[in-house]
Design a protein around this motif. Structure first.
Motif, mmCIF file in Angstrom:
data_model
loop_
_atom_site.group_PDB
_atom_site.id
_atom_site.type_symbol
_atom_site.label_atom_id
_atom_site.label_comp_id
_atom_site.label_asym_id
_atom_site.label_seq_id
_atom_site.Cartn_x
_atom_site.Cartn_y
_atom_site.Cartn_z
ATOM 1 N N GLY A 68 0.869 -1.170 0.000
ATOM 2 C CA GLY A 68 0.000 0.000 0.000
ATOM 3 C C GLY A 68 0.907 1.221 0.000
ATOM 4 N N ALA A 69 0.956 1.939 -1.111
ATOM 5 C CA ALA A 69 1.869 3.076 -1.247
ATOM 6 C C ALA A 69 1.167 4.375 -0.892
ATOM 7 C CB ALA A 69 2.414 3.145 -2.674
ATOM 8 N N HIS A 70 1.778 5.148 -0.034
ATOM 9 C CA HIS A 70 1.270 6.458 0.379
ATOM 10 C C HIS A 70 -0.162 6.357 0.904
ATOM 11 C CE1 HIS A 70 4.798 8.602 -1.070
ATOM 12 N NE2 HIS A 70 4.790 7.760 -2.082
ATOM 13 N N ILE A 71 -0.301 5.661 2.028
ATOM 14 C CA ILE A 71 -1.625 5.500 2.630
ATOM 15 C C ILE A 71 -2.046 6.834 3.239
ATOM 16 C CG2 ILE A 71 -2.975 4.267 4.361
ATOM 17 C CD1 ILE A 71 -0.890 1.946 4.034
ATOM 18 N N ARG A 72 -3.137 7.361 2.699
ATOM 19 C CA ARG A 72 -3.687 8.644 3.144
ATOM 20 C C ARG A 72 -5.184 8.490 3.333
ATOM 21 N NH1 ARG A 72 -0.702 12.947 -0.966
ATOM 22 N NH2 ARG A 72 1.428 12.479 -0.336
ATOM 23 N N PHE A 73 -5.716 9.096 4.374
ATOM 24 C CA PHE A 73 -7.152 9.012 4.631
ATOM 25 C C PHE A 73 -7.604 7.545 4.635
ATOM 26 C CE2 PHE A 73 -6.214 12.787 1.988
ATOM 27 C CZ PHE A 73 -6.383 13.764 2.957
ATOM 28 N N ALA A 74 -6.752 6.677 5.211
ATOM 29 C CA ALA A 74 -7.030 5.241 5.394
ATOM 30 C C ALA A 74 -6.995 4.422 4.108
ATOM 31 C CB ALA A 74 -8.373 5.021 6.099
ATOM 32 N N LYS A 111 1.623 10.605 7.648
ATOM 33 C CA LYS A 111 0.516 11.126 6.833
ATOM 34 C C LYS A 111 0.519 10.570 5.415
ATOM 35 C CE LYS A 111 2.924 15.255 5.182
ATOM 36 N NZ LYS A 111 2.919 16.731 5.098
ATOM 37 N N SER A 112 1.626 9.877 5.039
ATOM 38 C CA SER A 112 1.720 9.301 3.696
ATOM 39 C C SER A 112 2.618 8.064 3.754
ATOM 40 C CB SER A 112 2.278 10.340 2.716
ATOM 41 O OG SER A 112 2.148 9.893 1.378
ATOM 42 N N ARG A 113 2.215 7.099 4.573
ATOM 43 C CA ARG A 113 3.031 5.917 4.871
ATOM 44 C C ARG A 113 2.887 4.860 3.778
ATOM 45 N NH1 ARG A 113 4.701 4.460 10.015
ATOM 46 N NH2 ARG A 113 5.234 6.675 10.018
ATOM 47 N N THR A 114 3.994 4.208 3.446
ATOM 48 C CA THR A 114 3.975 3.050 2.556
ATOM 49 C C THR A 114 4.273 1.814 3.394
ATOM 50 O OG1 THR A 114 4.593 4.248 0.543
ATOM 51 C CG2 THR A 114 5.143 1.894 0.623
ATOM 52 N N ILE A 115 3.398 0.813 3.291
ATOM 53 C CA ILE A 115 3.549 -0.431 4.048
ATOM 54 C C ILE A 115 3.535 -1.601 3.072
ATOM 55 C CG2 ILE A 115 2.561 -1.936 5.822
ATOM 56 C CD1 ILE A 115 1.277 0.571 7.063
ATOM 57 N N ALA A 116 4.547 -2.455 3.175
ATOM 58 C CA ALA A 116 4.648 -3.634 2.301
ATOM 59 C C ALA A 116 4.769 -4.888 3.154
ATOM 60 C CB ALA A 116 5.861 -3.511 1.387
ATOM 61 N N CYS A 117 4.054 -5.923 2.760
ATOM 62 C CA CYS A 117 4.176 -7.244 3.380
ATOM 63 C C CYS A 117 4.585 -8.224 2.283
ATOM 64 C CB CYS A 117 2.854 -7.689 3.999
ATOM 65 S SG CYS A 117 2.355 -6.714 5.416
ATOM 66 N N CYS A 118 5.630 -9.002 2.554
ATOM 67 C CA CYS A 118 6.126 -9.973 1.582
ATOM 68 C C CYS A 118 6.188 -11.345 2.236
ATOM 69 C CB CYS A 118 7.522 -9.578 1.102
ATOM 70 S SG CYS A 118 7.573 -7.989 0.237
ATOM 71 N N ALA A 119 5.862 -12.383 1.471
ATOM 72 C CA ALA A 119 5.816 -13.735 2.030
ATOM 73 C C ALA A 119 6.720 -14.687 1.248
ATOM 74 C CB ALA A 119 4.377 -14.255 2.018
ATOM 75 N N HIS A 120 7.313 -15.619 1.989
ATOM 76 C CA HIS A 120 8.142 -16.676 1.394
ATOM 77 C C HIS A 120 7.469 -18.013 1.664
ATOM 78 C CE1 HIS A 120 11.599 -18.860 -0.046
ATOM 79 N NE2 HIS A 120 12.248 -17.721 -0.272
ATOM 80 N N ASP A 121 7.504 -18.914 0.681
ATOM 81 C CA ASP A 121 6.793 -20.189 0.828
ATOM 82 C C ASP A 121 7.614 -21.277 1.508
ATOM 83 O OD1 ASP A 121 8.512 -20.262 -1.312
ATOM 84 O OD2 ASP A 121 7.182 -21.413 -2.618
ATOM 85 N N MET A 122 8.924 -21.069 1.677
ATOM 86 C CA MET A 122 9.774 -22.154 2.181
ATOM 87 C C MET A 122 10.453 -21.855 3.521
ATOM 88 S SD MET A 122 9.478 -24.450 -0.203
ATOM 89 C CE MET A 122 10.852 -25.564 0.081
ATOM 90 N N ARG A 123 10.745 -20.587 3.778
ATOM 91 C CA ARG A 123 11.596 -20.276 4.937
ATOM 92 C C ARG A 123 11.479 -18.805 5.301
ATOM 93 N NH1 ARG A 123 15.224 -17.201 2.390
ATOM 94 N NH2 ARG A 123 15.782 -17.689 0.231
ATOM 95 N N GLU A 124 12.159 -18.447 6.402
ATOM 96 C CA GLU A 124 12.255 -17.042 6.774
ATOM 97 C C GLU A 124 13.124 -16.307 5.746
ATOM 98 O OE1 GLU A 124 10.732 -15.383 9.062
ATOM 99 O OE2 GLU A 124 10.681 -16.412 10.994
ATOM 100 N N PHE A 125 12.863 -15.022 5.583
ATOM 101 C CA PHE A 125 13.716 -14.206 4.732
ATOM 102 C C PHE A 125 15.068 -14.006 5.407
ATOM 103 C CE2 PHE A 125 9.544 -12.893 3.110
ATOM 104 C CZ PHE A 125 9.775 -12.872 1.748
ATOM 105 N N THR A 126 16.128 -14.000 4.615
ATOM 106 C CA THR A 126 17.463 -13.732 5.160
ATOM 107 C C THR A 126 17.619 -12.231 5.388
ATOM 108 O OG1 THR A 126 18.514 -13.376 3.002
ATOM 109 C CG2 THR A 126 18.394 -15.664 3.812
ATOM 110 N N ASN A 127 18.632 -11.848 6.163
ATOM 111 C CA ASN A 127 18.892 -10.425 6.389
ATOM 112 C C ASN A 127 19.181 -9.697 5.083
ATOM 113 O OD1 ASN A 127 18.550 -10.744 9.139
ATOM 114 N ND2 ASN A 127 20.736 -10.938 9.568
ATOM 115 N N ASP A 128 19.920 -10.343 4.187
ATOM 116 C CA ASP A 128 20.229 -9.724 2.891
ATOM 117 C C ASP A 128 18.959 -9.515 2.069
ATOM 118 O OD1 ASP A 128 22.895 -9.579 3.490
ATOM 119 O OD2 ASP A 128 23.494 -11.308 2.267
ATOM 120 N N GLU A 129 18.054 -10.489 2.098
ATOM 121 C CA GLU A 129 16.788 -10.361 1.364
ATOM 122 C C GLU A 129 15.938 -9.231 1.954
ATOM 123 O OE1 GLU A 129 16.117 -14.964 -0.171
ATOM 124 O OE2 GLU A 129 15.478 -14.381 1.842
ATOM 125 N N ILE A 130 15.921 -9.138 3.272
ATOM 126 C CA ILE A 130 15.148 -8.081 3.923
ATOM 127 C C ILE A 130 15.690 -6.714 3.533
ATOM 128 C CG2 ILE A 130 14.552 -7.032 6.156
ATOM 129 C CD1 ILE A 130 14.456 -9.906 7.297
#
Length: 203
Positions: free
Chosen positions: A25-31, A104-123
């Motif tokens: 969700g890029a630039h969340i404004r007014f919900a 007031k203009s927040r971007t929130i991203a959620c990403c999922a992996h099917d096999m394992r936790e994300f590595t620090n480099d991937e994050i």
């Protein structure tokens, strides 16, 4: 590279980094986000919407509470509605939240992996891509007078020829104004540009 092409390139890289899908969700404004992108399984998207999870989602709550990145498994936000457990039933077990930008203009991203936790480099790689996406999808602060006039003509139902006559310009000049408005608003169509101009309160 145009903004649209760069957005597509970023999303393509995110698809490879997050094989189980993502929601941004890029630039969340007014919900509501100014732009939204997602590749989660269709069944989960439908389940999420039908249960009204957006207002209760702990990943979204975390994204509004701070900026940075965190694994789902490490989130300190309570989940009284069992949303994360429900997500796991759809294969969304390992994931991260990335949050950036002012409240007031927040971007929130959620990403999922099917096999394992994300590595620090991937994050770190995902965080860099999300921050760049946030930057290039920043809504414009204003439109030129010519762009506003052209979009208003379309909003009033004028066809190109009639709008050009009303503005005292050639039809090709009118079309050029619409193209520039679409580019400024990062819209694929004039209808999308018009809607965004209204959403951004630029008309």
């Amino acid at each position: 590279m145009s903004s649209r092409a760069e957005i597509n390139a970023i999303l393509a890289r995110l698809r490879k980094l997050a094989p189980m899908g993502y929601f941004i969700g890029a630039h969340i404004r007014f919900a509501a986000p100014v732009m939204q992108f997602q590749t989660y399984p269709a069944a989960w998207i439908e389940n999420y919407a039908s249960n009204g999870y957006a207002l209760r989602d702990p990943t979204i709550a975390w994204g509004f509470s701070t900026t940075g990145a965190i694994r789902w498994s490490m989130m300190p936000i309570p989940d009284p509605f069992g949303i994360m457990a429900d997500a796991a039933r759809y294969g969304l077990v390992n994931g991260i939240v990335v949050s950036c930008g002012p409240l007031k203009s927040r971007t929130i991203a959620c990403c999922a992996h099917d096999m394992r936790e994300f590595t620090n480099d991937e994050i770190e790689a995902i965080s860099t891509l999300v921050r760049r996406l946030h930057d290039i999808t920043e809504p414009p602060e204003s439109l030129t007078k010519a762009q506003q006039e052209a979009l208003r003509c379309i909003a009033e139902g004028d066809r190109h020829a009639a709008a050009a006559a009303k503005l005292g310009i050639t039809e090709s000049a009118f079309k050029a104004r619409l193209i520039s408005a679409r580019e400024r608003l990062m819209a694929k169509t004039t209808a999308e540009a018009l809607q965004r101009a209204k959403d951004y309160r630029l008309l």
